[in-house]
Design an enzyme around this catalytic site. Structure first.
Site, short mmCIF file in Angstrom:
data_model
loop_
_atom_site.label_atom_id
_atom_site.label_comp_id
_atom_site.label_asym_id
_atom_site.label_seq_id
_atom_site.Cartn_x
_atom_site.Cartn_y
_atom_site.Cartn_z
N ASN A 9 8.17 -2.95 1.95
CA ASN A 9 7.11 -3.88 2.35
C ASN A 9 7.04 -4.96 1.27
O ASN A 9 6.45 -4.76 0.22
CB ASN A 9 5.80 -3.08 2.44
CG ASN A 9 4.61 -3.94 2.82
OD1 ASN A 9 4.73 -5.15 2.96
ND2 ASN A 9 3.46 -3.30 2.97
N LYS A 16 6.71 -3.29 -2.21
CA LYS A 16 6.36 -1.87 -2.17
C LYS A 16 7.49 -1.12 -1.48
O LYS A 16 8.12 -1.66 -0.57
CB LYS A 16 5.07 -1.66 -1.38
CG LYS A 16 3.86 -2.29 -2.03
CD LYS A 16 2.61 -1.98 -1.22
CE LYS A 16 1.45 -2.81 -1.74
NZ LYS A 16 0.44 -3.11 -0.77
N ARG A 96 8.63 -3.95 6.82
CA ARG A 96 7.47 -4.60 7.42
C ARG A 96 7.78 -6.10 7.49
O ARG A 96 8.12 -6.72 6.48
CB ARG A 96 6.26 -4.38 6.53
CG ARG A 96 5.04 -5.04 7.09
CD ARG A 96 3.88 -4.88 6.15
NE ARG A 96 2.64 -5.26 6.80
CZ ARG A 96 1.46 -5.00 6.30
NH1 ARG A 96 1.36 -4.35 5.17
NH2 ARG A 96 0.39 -5.38 6.93
N HIS A 184 -2.02 -7.17 11.19
CA HIS A 184 -2.41 -5.79 10.84
C HIS A 184 -2.07 -4.81 11.96
O HIS A 184 -2.66 -3.74 12.07
CB HIS A 184 -3.93 -5.70 10.53
CG HIS A 184 -4.32 -6.27 9.21
ND1 HIS A 184 -5.50 -6.94 9.01
CD2 HIS A 184 -3.68 -6.27 8.02
CE1 HIS A 184 -5.58 -7.34 7.76
NE2 HIS A 184 -4.49 -6.95 7.13
N GLY A 215 -6.88 -8.17 2.70
CA GLY A 215 -6.82 -8.87 3.98
C GLY A 215 -7.72 -8.07 4.91
O GLY A 215 -7.72 -6.85 4.85
N ARG A 244 -9.25 -15.43 1.24
CA ARG A 244 -9.07 -16.29 2.43
C ARG A 244 -10.41 -16.45 3.15
O ARG A 244 -11.19 -15.50 3.20
CB ARG A 244 -8.04 -15.67 3.38
CG ARG A 244 -6.63 -15.70 2.85
CD ARG A 244 -5.68 -14.87 3.71
NE ARG A 244 -5.37 -13.59 3.08
CZ ARG A 244 -4.75 -12.59 3.69
NH1 ARG A 244 -4.38 -12.70 4.95
NH2 ARG A 244 -4.49 -11.47 3.05
N GLY A 331 -8.83 -0.44 2.23
CA GLY A 331 -9.50 -0.29 0.92
C GLY A 331 -11.01 -0.24 0.95
O GLY A 331 -11.63 0.73 0.50
N GLU A 334 -12.39 2.36 3.83
CA GLU A 334 -12.23 3.79 3.52
C GLU A 334 -13.08 4.23 2.34
O GLU A 334 -13.45 5.39 2.23
CB GLU A 334 -10.75 4.10 3.19
CG GLU A 334 -9.83 3.97 4.38
CD GLU A 334 -8.36 3.97 4.00
OE1 GLU A 334 -8.00 4.54 2.95
OE2 GLU A 334 -7.56 3.38 4.75
N GLU A 382 0.26 2.34 6.91
CA GLU A 382 1.24 1.45 7.54
C GLU A 382 2.67 1.87 7.21
O GLU A 382 3.57 1.77 8.04
CB GLU A 382 0.99 0.00 7.08
CG GLU A 382 -0.28 -0.57 7.69
CD GLU A 382 -0.96 -1.60 6.82
OE1 GLU A 382 -1.31 -1.27 5.67
OE2 GLU A 382 -1.14 -2.73 7.28
#
Ligand code: ADP
Length: 400
Positions: A9, A16, A96, A184, A215, A244, A331, A334, A382
């Site tokens: 990713n 990642k 991804r 997403h 995001g 953003r 993030g 959860e 993901e």
């Protein structure tokens, strides 16, 4: 030799990676994962095993030879060395990719035609797509004939009805690709599948998922399929995010250009790096920092984030025609009972009743037994979604 699947990713400042085993069985399992962060400034590599123990750390001094390509080369070498040590055979690599345009409504195996098509979508996501495609070429160069699969952030939303994908702009622009795509998607697909396991009846109903990370976006699921989402042409629309702005009157853009003489690069910088929670608070893009601050601007940034989630929740419930469940993930979703409580408090008119103790503990289901709408906290994954798609495409059910 047992098989494994690697996931990559890659973004503008980080790459990642992870490795999943158990590919012969239905449920894959994480073996190790890690990332290089700080690319372009001070790159740092860190890898952990499935228990979270650090396997290796390394840092580089930024320079002309320390770039995405060379760091991806390091990652490929590290994965090879460590999977060989574990006696695992690499069956494929899943990537991804942010944009599949209107060409792809599901993941696909990479070949020259696919790669050329994805290159055409670079103008639709100029800051992300090139970084997503780079590692595919690196694997082609360094990984011999390892099969690769691309999984798109946009694909899951291709089930949106045509009206949900339209901007009210001249038709020709829509024909050129200026339309709502949604993002997403891998997270929403994972949550949709998890909900089918956790509560099959609710999963066939009307569900809104709030993916609240750096995001942030929300998605309306009808019978497990996306029918609307808050992100549109780009990953800037909808909710305010870390840096953003989310939903913005196009008149603001015209004003900034006309009255303040802002050029394209200034606007890109403003909308991707200096807006959202950071812009409003003037302090941080990190929700934890804002929650700990007693600066009124920090509270205002949190306030506008919650307000806009509540507005979008009403809008998505209207599109669904009702609401059976709300799912929090990513993030903030959860990990922050306070944000969940504030969102739910303003959404009682929809029939949501939060169980404060279950919310404080971050339990899976956080609504009261008499709540008309069930409320959930479901961690997203993901990477696992990408690994699962990659395995299913490359190995199929029969060849496992
Ligand atoms: P992404 O994958 O989009 O980078 P994440 O889903 O990892 O983002 O979410 C990152 C954000 O989650 C952080 O910026 C932070 O604001 C927020 N976050 C993480 N833990 C907590 C927490 N305990 N309370 C509030 N916010 C949190």
């Amino acid at each position: 030799m047992k098989g494994c699947i690697s996931v990559v990713n890659s973004g503008s400042s980080s790459i990642k990676f992870s490795l999943f085993g158990n590919v012969e069985k239905e449920a894959l399992s994480l073996i190790f994962g890690g990332q290089v962060e700080g690319i372009g400034v001070a790159p740092r590599f860190k890898a952990r095993n499935d228990q979270g123990d650090i396997l290796e750390e390394k840092a580089w001094v930024h320079g002309p030879d320390v770039n995405h390509e060379s760091l991806m080369g390091y990652i490929i070498g590290w994965i090879r060395e460590n999977r060989q040590r574990l006696g695992l055979e690499l069956k494929g690599v899943g990537h991804r990719v942010v944009h599949g345009g209107d060409a792809y409504s599901c993941p696909v195996r990479v070949d020259d035609t696919v790669l050329r098509t994805l290159e055409k979508f670079i103008p639709l996501a100029p800051l992300h797509q090139p970084h997503n495609l780079g590692p595919i070429r690196s694997v082609m160069k360094l990984g011999a004939d390892i099969p690769q699969v691309v999984c798109f952030d946009t694909a899951f939303h291709r089930t949106n009805p045509p009206l949900a994908q339209l901007f009210a702009l001249p038709r020709q622009l829509m024909d050129e690709g200026i339309r709502r795509y949604g993002f997403h998607g891998l997270s929403y697909e994972y949550i949709s599948r998890r909900l089918q396991v956790l509560d099959p009846v609710t999963a066939t109903g009307r569900v809104v998922v709030a993916h609240l990370g750096s995001g942030a976006s929300m998605c309306a699921l009808l019978n497990g399929q996306s029918i609307a989402s808050t992100m549109g042409f780009s990953a800037m629309d909808g909710l305010p995010m870390g840096t953003r702005p989310g939903n913005l009157d196009p008149g603001v853009v015209l004003y900034l250009m006309q009255e303040k003489g802002m050029a394209l690069d200034d606007l890109v910088d403003l909308f991707y790096k200096h807006s959202g929670l950071l812009g409003v608070s003037g302090i941080s893009n990190d929700m934890r920092v804002l929650q700990e601050s007693d600066d009124p601007h920090a509270e205002e940034a949190i306030g506008v984030f919650v307000y806009r989630i509540q507005r979008e929740l009403g809008s998505l419930a209207a599109v669904l025609g009702s609401l059976d469940a709300l799912v929090f993930t990513a993030g903030v979703g959860e990990n922050s009972p306070a944000i969940r409580a504030r969102v739910c408090e303003g959404a009682q008119w929809l029939g949501l009743r939060l169980n404060p103790e279950a919310n404080a503990r971050g339990q899976l289901k956080i609504s009261t037994p008499d709540s008309r709408v069930s409320i959930w906290v479901i961690p997203t994954d993901e990477e696992l979604m990408i690994a699962t798609h990659t395995r299913d495409i490359l190995l199929g059910a029969r060849n496992r």
